[in-house]
Design an enzyme around this catalytic site. Structure first.
Site, PDB file in Angstrom:
ATOM      1  N   ASN A   8      13.129   2.059  -8.092  1.00 41.20           N
ATOM      2  CA  ASN A   8      11.696   2.261  -7.912  1.00 41.20           C
ATOM      3  C   ASN A   8      11.476   2.660  -6.455  1.00 41.20           C
ATOM      4  O   ASN A   8      11.447   1.808  -5.567  1.00 41.20           O
ATOM      5  CB  ASN A   8      10.937   0.981  -8.257  1.00 41.20           C
ATOM      6  CG  ASN A   8       9.426   1.186  -8.294  1.00 41.20           C
ATOM      7  OD1 ASN A   8       8.910   2.152  -7.752  1.00 41.20           O
ATOM      8  ND2 ASN A   8       8.725   0.265  -8.935  1.00 41.20           N
ATOM      9  N   ARG A  90      11.867   5.159 -11.757  1.00 41.15           N
ATOM     10  CA  ARG A  90      10.445   5.135 -12.054  1.00 41.15           C
ATOM     11  C   ARG A  90       9.781   6.299 -11.327  1.00 41.15           C
ATOM     12  O   ARG A  90       9.945   6.474 -10.123  1.00 41.15           O
ATOM     13  CB  ARG A  90       9.832   3.825 -11.595  1.00 41.15           C
ATOM     14  CG  ARG A  90       8.335   3.731 -11.885  1.00 41.15           C
ATOM     15  CD  ARG A  90       7.581   3.286 -10.666  1.00 41.15           C
ATOM     16  NE  ARG A  90       6.147   3.190 -10.897  1.00 41.15           N
ATOM     17  CZ  ARG A  90       5.270   2.909  -9.956  1.00 41.15           C
ATOM     18  NH1 ARG A  90       5.670   2.684  -8.720  1.00 41.15           N
ATOM     19  NH2 ARG A  90       3.984   2.855 -10.230  1.00 41.15           N
ATOM     20  N   HIS A 179       1.033   3.247 -14.362  1.00 39.73           N
ATOM     21  CA  HIS A 179       1.505   1.914 -14.759  1.00 39.73           C
ATOM     22  C   HIS A 179       1.927   1.843 -16.223  1.00 39.73           C
ATOM     23  O   HIS A 179       2.019   0.758 -16.798  1.00 39.73           O
ATOM     24  CB  HIS A 179       0.420   0.848 -14.504  1.00 39.73           C
ATOM     25  CG  HIS A 179       0.116   0.633 -13.052  1.00 39.73           C
ATOM     26  ND1 HIS A 179      -1.147   0.353 -12.595  1.00 39.73           N
ATOM     27  CD2 HIS A 179       0.908   0.682 -11.951  1.00 39.73           C
ATOM     28  CE1 HIS A 179      -1.127   0.221 -11.275  1.00 39.73           C
ATOM     29  NE2 HIS A 179       0.115   0.422 -10.864  1.00 39.73           N
ATOM     30  N   ARG A 240      -7.141   1.209  -2.111  1.00 36.36           N
ATOM     31  CA  ARG A 240      -7.737   2.325  -2.832  1.00 36.36           C
ATOM     32  C   ARG A 240      -9.120   1.941  -3.354  1.00 36.36           C
ATOM     33  O   ARG A 240      -9.341   0.824  -3.806  1.00 36.36           O
ATOM     34  CB  ARG A 240      -6.840   2.768  -3.986  1.00 36.36           C
ATOM     35  CG  ARG A 240      -5.642   3.576  -3.551  1.00 36.36           C
ATOM     36  CD  ARG A 240      -4.706   3.875  -4.699  1.00 36.36           C
ATOM     37  NE  ARG A 240      -3.481   3.102  -4.599  1.00 36.36           N
ATOM     38  CZ  ARG A 240      -2.518   3.092  -5.515  1.00 36.36           C
ATOM     39  NH1 ARG A 240      -2.650   3.799  -6.612  1.00 36.36           N
ATOM     40  NH2 ARG A 240      -1.432   2.367  -5.334  1.00 36.36           N
ATOM     41  N   GLU A 379       9.304  -3.712 -15.210  1.00 38.40           N
ATOM     42  CA  GLU A 379       9.450  -2.268 -15.328  1.00 38.40           C
ATOM     43  C   GLU A 379      10.914  -1.846 -15.283  1.00 38.40           C
ATOM     44  O   GLU A 379      11.325  -0.907 -15.984  1.00 38.40           O
ATOM     45  CB  GLU A 379       8.683  -1.584 -14.198  1.00 38.40           C
ATOM     46  CG  GLU A 379       7.174  -1.758 -14.294  1.00 38.40           C
ATOM     47  CD  GLU A 379       6.453  -1.345 -13.030  1.00 38.40           C
ATOM     48  OE1 GLU A 379       5.573  -0.463 -13.113  1.00 38.40           O
ATOM     49  OE2 GLU A 379       6.748  -1.902 -11.965  1.00 38.40           O
TER      50      GLU A 379
END
Length: 394
Positions: A8, A90, A179, A240, A379
């Site tokens: 990742n 990822r 996601h 964000r 993940e």
């Protein structure tokens, strides 16, 4: 024994897990932090609990990959690099091109870079990570696992924006989400916990970390999701903004004499929890802080979560289960409690005692109409499984 690496890569980080096959045990994990920045660090944790960490200049993704491969041999995790049978990565944005995970060759790698407009903070670093592995482990299958591919099941009603249709036709301007790898994993876990087939459930997954999104999963497929053309849209996040009226941006830009690029930089890196609180982007720094703006930031974050859960419950015609996952979702009991309290009218019967501690569990009482769960995301495990599937390692 064959092994698979799950990678990742972030803009300045590089996380990894090494799985053994076929038992899917994690035999090494860690990260390179502050890649390309001063005070870089590299760490590794082995299955026997031993930990190693070193401060060293790590100028780029290739240096991080080389460090990882060196340490895997140095600490006898592998006796030979040929034991690594595949590497999974990822990747945030796959656009409409990558509708599933894929073996990445040179042509597809160029496509990953070409899609950087959809995830400018992510795709370039992820592409550089793949390029480094191609160079240092030639011939080993590289698999891209795209966050957006899970959301390819959205229909046009949900993925199109109400702007001139020609912008979609010419530029593929639409919602892509993010996601997806995390949502895919926790949805399956939720179905197992609820002892029901995934394709018969209506779920809402709250992936609440530094980046945060809410996804409606209906019949095992992504039905709607809060992130949009890029991961900037949706709910408020660490730095964000989430959804903002575009006319407000024009107004502020004129007042502050800002370019669009400068405004987007502010929305990505100086907004959210940080922008409202003026203190920190980290929820852990805000939850006990009595400062009014710190508490306002938390309340706004909770409000946006509740807003999207309510909307998705209406869209799907009900909801069977709500999942909290990722850093805040898995570890901030106060956020979970506040969201459940605001949604009790839907039929949620919270178990506040269960909510006091973390870990995979139900945090509603057995007779609750809607089940609420904490499910730690994984993940990397999904990435490993896609490598096995596509590289035919089973």
């Amino acid at each position: 024994m064959k092994k698979v690496l799950a990678i990742n890569s972030g803009s300045s980080s590089f996380k990894y897990k090494l799985f053994s096959l076929p038992d899917e045990k994690v035999i090494a994990e860690g990260m390179a932090d502050r890649v390309g920045l001063p005070d870089s660090t590299f760490d590794m944790k082995l299955a026997d609990g031993k930990k190693y960490e070193e401060k060293e200049n790590i100028p780029d993704q290739e240096a991080a990959v080389q460090k990882l491969l060196d340490w895997l041999q140095k600490y006898n995790v592998v006796t030979d690099l040929s034991e690594i049978a595949g590497v999974g990565h990822r990747i945030v944005a796959g656009g409409e091109y990558f509708k599933d995970s894929a073996i990445i060759d040179e042509d597809k790698l160029e496509k990953v870079f070409a899609l950087k407009e959809y995830a400018p903070l992510h795709n370039p670093a992820e592409g550089e990570g793949i390029r480094a592995f191609m160079k240092l482990l030639p011939g080993v299958p590289e698999v891209g696992v795209f966050d957006t591919s899970f959301h390819e099941t959205l229909d046009a009603v949900h993925y199109l924006y109400p702007i001139p249709y020609e912008y979609y036709e010419k530029y593929r301007a639409r919602k892509y989400g993010a996601h997806g790898t995390s949502v895919r994993y926790v949805s399956g876990q939720a179905a197992e916990m609820m002892k029901k087939p995934l394709d018969e459930l209506k779920l809402i997954v709250c992936h609440l970390g530094s980046g945060a999104s809410i996804t409606a999963v209906k019949d095992g497929k992504s039905y709607d999701t809060s992130m949009g053309f890029t991961p900037l849209a949706g709910i408020m996040m660490a730095t964000r903004s989430g959804d903002v009226d575009p006319s407000l941006l024009q107004y502020v830009m004129k007042k502050e004499n800002l370019s669009m690029d400068e405004m987007i930089e502010i929305l990505n890196k100086k907004s959210g929890l940080l922008g409202v609180s003026g203190i920190s982007p980290d929820m852990r720094d805000l939850k006990h802080n009595p400062d009014k703006r710190a508490q306002l930031a938390r309340e706004m974050f909770i409000n946006r979560i509740v807003r999207f859960i309510g909307a998705y419950t209406a869209e799907m015609g009900g909801v069977d289960g709500i999942v909290f996952t990722a850093g805040i979702g898995e570890h901030d009991k106060r956020v979970r409690k506040a969201v459940m309290k605001d949604l009790e009218f839907l039929g949620i019967d919270p178990d506040f005692d269960a909510n006091e501690t973390n870990g995979q569990k139900f945090i509603t009482k057995p007779d609750s109409k809607i089940k609420v769960m904490i499910i730690p995301t994984d993940e990397e495990l999904m990435i490993e499984r896609d490598v096995v599937r596509l590289a035919h390692l089973d």
